[in-house]
Design a protein around this motif. Structure first.
Motif, PDB file in Angstrom:
ATOM      1  N   ASP A 261       0.020   3.811   8.581  1.00 33.36           N
ATOM      2  CA  ASP A 261      -1.039   4.205   8.769  1.00 33.36           C
ATOM      3  C   ASP A 261      -2.200   4.351   7.796  1.00 33.36           C
ATOM      4  O   ASP A 261      -3.456   4.301   8.118  1.00 33.36           O
ATOM      5  CB  ASP A 261      -1.622   5.589   8.927  1.00 33.36           C
ATOM      6  N   PHE A 262      -1.737   3.494   6.770  1.00 36.67           N
ATOM      7  CA  PHE A 262      -2.489   3.286   4.895  1.00 36.67           C
ATOM      8  C   PHE A 262      -3.024   2.036   4.887  1.00 36.67           C
ATOM      9  O   PHE A 262      -1.910   0.843   4.711  1.00 36.67           O
ATOM     10  CB  PHE A 262      -2.438   3.729   3.704  1.00 36.67           C
ATOM     11  N   ALA A 263      -3.743   1.273   5.321  1.00 38.15           N
ATOM     12  CA  ALA A 263      -4.362  -0.149   5.364  1.00 38.15           C
ATOM     13  C   ALA A 263      -4.103  -0.466   3.982  1.00 38.15           C
ATOM     14  O   ALA A 263      -3.204  -1.089   3.455  1.00 38.15           O
ATOM     15  CB  ALA A 263      -4.964  -0.811   5.953  1.00 38.15           C
ATOM     16  N   ASP A 264      -4.177   0.417   3.441  1.00 40.23           N
ATOM     17  CA  ASP A 264      -4.993   0.072   1.800  1.00 40.23           C
ATOM     18  C   ASP A 264      -3.439  -0.046   1.133  1.00 40.23           C
ATOM     19  O   ASP A 264      -3.175  -1.049   0.307  1.00 40.23           O
ATOM     20  CB  ASP A 264      -5.704   0.936   1.190  1.00 40.23           C
ATOM     21  N   ALA A 265      -2.734   0.267   1.177  1.00 40.44           N
ATOM     22  CA  ALA A 265      -1.247   0.275   0.658  1.00 40.44           C
ATOM     23  C   ALA A 265      -0.663  -0.585   1.098  1.00 40.44           C
ATOM     24  O   ALA A 265       0.445  -1.055   0.595  1.00 40.44           O
ATOM     25  CB  ALA A 265      -0.855   1.718   1.333  1.00 40.44           C
ATOM     26  N   LYS A 266      -0.573  -1.286   2.237  1.00 43.41           N
ATOM     27  CA  LYS A 266       0.216  -2.265   2.600  1.00 43.41           C
ATOM     28  C   LYS A 266      -0.478  -3.302   2.335  1.00 43.41           C
ATOM     29  O   LYS A 266       0.402  -4.815   1.887  1.00 43.41           O
ATOM     30  CB  LYS A 266       0.123  -1.891   4.266  1.00 43.41           C
ATOM     31  N   ASP A 267      -1.614  -3.535   2.631  1.00 42.39           N
ATOM     32  CA  ASP A 267      -2.299  -4.148   1.668  1.00 42.39           C
ATOM     33  C   ASP A 267      -1.572  -4.756   0.023  1.00 42.39           C
ATOM     34  O   ASP A 267      -1.944  -5.486  -0.821  1.00 42.39           O
ATOM     35  CB  ASP A 267      -3.645  -4.093   1.671  1.00 42.39           C
ATOM     36  N   GLN A 268      -1.930  -3.662  -1.342  1.00 40.64           N
ATOM     37  CA  GLN A 268      -1.482  -3.729  -2.085  1.00 40.64           C
ATOM     38  C   GLN A 268       0.170  -4.115  -2.239  1.00 40.64           C
ATOM     39  O   GLN A 268      -0.283  -5.059  -2.800  1.00 40.64           O
ATOM     40  CB  GLN A 268      -1.698  -2.145  -3.175  1.00 40.64           C
ATOM     41  N   LEU A 269       0.990  -3.944  -1.016  1.00 37.50           N
ATOM     42  CA  LEU A 269       2.354  -4.217  -1.359  1.00 37.50           C
ATOM     43  C   LEU A 269       2.505  -5.365  -0.898  1.00 37.50           C
ATOM     44  O   LEU A 269       3.052  -6.437  -1.212  1.00 37.50           O
ATOM     45  CB  LEU A 269       3.732  -3.488  -0.360  1.00 37.50           C
ATOM     46  N   ILE A 270       1.588  -6.088   0.012  1.00 41.43           N
ATOM     47  CA  ILE A 270       1.304  -7.966  -0.084  1.00 41.43           C
ATOM     48  C   ILE A 270       1.020  -7.988  -0.499  1.00 41.43           C
ATOM     49  O   ILE A 270       1.801  -9.680  -1.785  1.00 41.43           O
ATOM     50  CB  ILE A 270       0.500  -7.985   1.501  1.00 41.43           C
ATOM     51  N   THR A 271      -0.013  -8.016  -1.699  1.00 38.05           N
ATOM     52  CA  THR A 271      -0.674  -8.441  -2.782  1.00 38.05           C
ATOM     53  C   THR A 271       0.780  -8.849  -3.780  1.00 38.05           C
ATOM     54  O   THR A 271       0.940  -9.763  -4.562  1.00 38.05           O
ATOM     55  CB  THR A 271      -1.509  -8.257  -3.080  1.00 38.05           C
ATOM     56  N   ALA A 272       1.563  -7.248  -3.928  1.00 42.04           N
ATOM     57  CA  ALA A 272       2.232  -7.414  -5.203  1.00 42.04           C
ATOM     58  C   ALA A 272       3.347  -8.098  -5.203  1.00 42.04           C
ATOM     59  O   ALA A 272       3.849  -8.165  -6.104  1.00 42.04           O
ATOM     60  CB  ALA A 272       2.518  -6.437  -5.385  1.00 42.04           C
ATOM     61  N   LEU A 273       3.381  -8.900  -3.038  1.00 39.02           N
ATOM     62  CA  LEU A 273       4.855  -9.566  -3.572  1.00 39.02           C
ATOM     63  C   LEU A 273       3.653 -10.393  -2.817  1.00 39.02           C
ATOM     64  O   LEU A 273       5.319 -11.757  -2.898  1.00 39.02           O
ATOM     65  CB  LEU A 273       5.794  -9.001  -1.975  1.00 39.02           C
ATOM     66  N   LYS A 274       3.007 -11.552  -3.116  1.00 36.79           N
ATOM     67  CA  LYS A 274       2.365 -12.947  -2.564  1.00 36.79           C
ATOM     68  C   LYS A 274       3.300 -13.186  -3.407  1.00 36.79           C
ATOM     69  O   LYS A 274       3.427 -14.744  -1.967  1.00 36.79           O
ATOM     70  CB  LYS A 274       0.910 -12.675  -3.283  1.00 36.79           C
ATOM     71  N   ASP A 275       3.008 -13.720  -4.339  1.00 35.15           N
ATOM     72  CA  ASP A 275       3.823 -15.625  -4.249  1.00 35.15           C
ATOM     73  C   ASP A 275       5.704 -14.872  -5.190  1.00 35.15           C
ATOM     74  O   ASP A 275       6.456 -16.093  -5.562  1.00 35.15           O
ATOM     75  CB  ASP A 275       3.593 -15.357  -5.643  1.00 35.15           C
ATOM     76  N   CYS A 276       6.600 -13.941  -4.520  1.00 32.35           N
ATOM     77  CA  CYS A 276       7.756 -13.605  -4.621  1.00 32.35           C
ATOM     78  C   CYS A 276       8.092 -14.763  -3.408  1.00 32.35           C
ATOM     79  O   CYS A 276       7.864 -15.272  -2.301  1.00 32.35           O
ATOM     80  CB  CYS A 276       8.454 -12.595  -3.895  1.00 32.35           C
ATOM     81  N   PRO A 277       9.521 -14.960  -2.543  1.00 32.93           N
ATOM     82  CA  PRO A 277      10.409 -15.988  -1.763  1.00 32.93           C
ATOM     83  C   PRO A 277      10.021 -14.884  -1.040  1.00 32.93           C
ATOM     84  O   PRO A 277       9.879 -15.719   0.507  1.00 32.93           O
ATOM     85  CB  PRO A 277      11.745 -16.141  -2.099  1.00 32.93           C
TER      86      PRO A 277
END
Length: 189
Positions: free
Chosen positions: A132-148
C-alpha cells in the motif's frame, strides 16, 4: 541504500547478491537479539518465525520498509495456506507493524532464479512487489534497478494474497518435481 536481512539461507544470500550488485550495503541478522536494523528489512525466514522477529524488533521496525518474502504454507501437509482465505501473510504482518511499510516480494521466486537472474536458464527473473506504500515499492525498484532482475509493481497489499497463492503453487510443483528449483514461472513483457 542499507538493507538488513533476517535469515542466512539460500533466499537471503540470493536477495543480498542482487542488492549488493547495485551498490547497496547488506547486513544479516540470525538469532542475535540486539542487532541494529537498516532502512530496509527483509524477512527471509519461514513464516512461523516472523512473529519471533516482530516480538524482538517491533520498535526498531517502526518507519522501516519491511519486505516479506514468506509463503505461509502448512509445512506439515503442503496442502494449504495458513492465513485467512481473504488475507495474506503480508497483511497479517502489516497489522502487527502498523508503523512500518510492508512490501510483499521475492516470494514467487526460487533462490536459484534470483541468483542466476533467469527462470529455466532462459527467461529473465521477475520479482513482483505488492504494498500500500508506493514510495516503498519505488525505493526497492530503484535499489534493484541495475541488477539482473526485473522488478514490477504488482499493486496494493491486497495483491499479496495472489502472490502467496502463486508462490505456493510454484513450490508444490517443485516438490512434486513437475518443475525444477531453477525453474518456475516467468513474465515476458
Amino acid at each position: 541504500m542499507n538493507v538488513t536481512i533476517f535469515g542466512k539461507g539460500n533466499m537471503a544470500a540470493a536477495i543480498a547478491k542482487n542488492f549488493e550488485a547495485t551498490g547497496n550495503a547488506v547486513n544479516y541478522v540470525g538469532h542475535e537479539t540486539n542487532a541494529t536494523l537498516s532502512e530496509v528489512v527483509v524477512l527471509a525466514v519461514p513464516y512461523p518465525a516472523v512473529d519471533e522477529v516482530i516480538s524482538l524488533y517491533k520498535e526498531q521496525l517502526d518507519g522501516k520498509i519491511v519486505v516479506d518474502i514468506t509463503n505461509p504454507l502448512n509445512f506439515e501437509t503442503w496442502d494449504e495456506l495458513v492465513v485467512p482465505a481473504d488475507g495474506s501473510a503480508a497483511s497479517e504482518i502489516q497489522k502487527k507493524l502498523p508503523n512500518s511499510k510492508v512490501v510483499k516480494g521475492f516470494n514467487t521466486n526460487f533462490a536459484g532464479t534470483l541468483d542466476s537472474g533467469k527462470v529455466g536458464g532462459e527467461i529473465p527473473t521477475v520479482v513482483l512487489l505488492a504494498s500500500d506504500f508506493a514510495d516503498a515499492k519505488d525505493q526497492l525498484i530503484t535499489a534493484l534497478k541495475d541488477c539482473p532482475l526485473t522488478v514490477i509493481d504488482a499493486g496494493s497489499l491486497k495483491r499479496a494474497r495472489e502472490l502467496e497463492a502463486f508462490g505456493f503453487l510454484q513450490m508444490t510443483l517443485a516438490v512434486k518435481e513437475e518443475i525444477t528449483w531453477a525453474g518456475g514461472f516467468g513474465i515476458v513483457k
